[in-house]
Design an enzyme around this catalytic site. Sequence first.
Site, PDB file in Angstrom:
ATOM      1  N   GLU A   1       0.834  -1.213   0.000  1.00  0.00           N
ATOM      2  CA  GLU A   1       0.000   0.000   0.000  1.00  0.00           C
ATOM      3  C   GLU A   1       0.859   1.249   0.000  1.00  0.00           C
ATOM      4  O   GLU A   1       0.613   2.220  -0.698  1.00  0.00           O
ATOM      5  CB  GLU A   1      -0.901   0.046   1.246  1.00  0.00           C
ATOM      6  CG  GLU A   1      -1.802  -1.131   1.438  1.00  0.00           C
ATOM      7  CD  GLU A   1      -1.159  -2.199   2.304  1.00  0.00           C
ATOM      8  OE1 GLU A   1      -0.074  -2.697   1.967  1.00  0.00           O
ATOM      9  OE2 GLU A   1      -1.775  -2.538   3.327  1.00  0.00           O
TER      10      GLU A   1
ATOM     11  N   CYS B   1       0.135   1.389   7.400  1.00  0.00           N
ATOM     12  CA  CYS B   1      -0.485   1.722   6.106  1.00  0.00           C
ATOM     13  C   CYS B   1      -1.826   2.431   6.299  1.00  0.00           C
ATOM     14  O   CYS B   1      -2.177   3.320   5.530  1.00  0.00           O
ATOM     15  CB  CYS B   1      -0.638   0.468   5.252  1.00  0.00           C
ATOM     16  SG  CYS B   1       0.959  -0.116   4.647  1.00  0.00           S
TER      17      CYS B   1
HETATM   18  N1  THU Z   1       2.411  -6.466   4.078  1.00  0.00           N
HETATM   19  C1  THU Z   1       1.938  -5.573   3.169  1.00  0.00           C
HETATM   20  O1  THU Z   1       2.513  -5.394   2.087  1.00  0.00           O
HETATM   21  N2  THU Z   1       0.815  -4.882   3.494  1.00  0.00           N
HETATM   22  C2  THU Z   1       0.122  -5.022   4.663  1.00  0.00           C
HETATM   23  O2  THU Z   1      -0.785  -4.258   4.928  1.00  0.00           O
HETATM   24  C3  THU Z   1       0.465  -6.114   5.562  1.00  0.00           C
HETATM   25  C4  THU Z   1       1.829  -6.677   5.386  1.00  0.00           C
HETATM   26  C5  THU Z   1       3.641  -7.208   3.751  1.00  0.00           C
HETATM   27  C6  THU Z   1       4.862  -6.757   4.528  1.00  0.00           C
HETATM   28  C7  THU Z   1       5.722  -7.995   4.494  1.00  0.00           C
HETATM   29  O3  THU Z   1       6.492  -7.969   3.295  1.00  0.00           O
HETATM   30  C8  THU Z   1       4.735  -9.140   4.409  1.00  0.00           C
HETATM   31  O4  THU Z   1       3.500  -8.582   4.039  1.00  0.00           O
HETATM   32  C9  THU Z   1       4.575  -9.913   5.689  1.00  0.00           C
HETATM   33  O5  THU Z   1       4.326  -9.070   6.749  1.00  0.00           O
END
Ligand code: THU
Length: 135
Positions: free
Chosen positions: A54, A88
Site C-alpha cells: 500500500e 499503512c
Molecule cells: N504487508 C503488506 O505489504 N501490506 C500489509 O498491509 C500487511 C503486510 C507485507 C509486509 C511484508 O512484506 C509481508 O506482508 C509480511 O508481513
Amino acid sequence: MKDQLINLAIKAKEKAYSPYSNFKVGAAVLFENGKIYTGCNIENASYGATNCAERTAIFNAVSDGGRVLKAIALIGGPNNYTYPCGICRQVISEFAENGDVKIYIVKNSTDYIETTLEEILPGSFTKKDLDNKGE
Ligand code: THU
C-alpha cells in the site's frame, strides 16, 4: 474503475519482493488526478526496512504529484482477506480527504470486501490534531 483497480492490484502482486516472508501483496491506488498507481511489498534483510504494498503504491503516486487518495485495492494471501497494517492505515489517512476513501480488500477478481477508513481506523490522528498544539 473498481474492477480496473482490483485487477491492477492482482497484477502488482506478481512483482512482490518477499524472499523472507514469502507473502506477496499487491496494491493499486486511484488519486484525484485520475491516475492509478500500483505497488508491491518490498522486503529487506534488515526486516524493519520492509515497505508494504500500500505504501509503495501511495508513495509512487505522491512522488508523481498526487495528493488526494480516492480509492485503494489490496490483495495478499489467496485464502483470506488481507487488511492494511496499522502503519499503512495511517498513511492512507494522510492522503484521504476527510477520510473519504474507498478501500477494497481483495481475495480474487470476484471476491472482495468494500470498506471505509472510518471503519478500519476510527478516531485517527490527522493533520487537524496538529492545529491545536496542546495549548
Ligand atoms: N504487508 C503488506 O505489504 N501490506 C500489509 O498491509 C500487511 C503486510 C507485507 C509486509 C511484508 O512484506 C509481508 O506482508 C509480511 O508481513
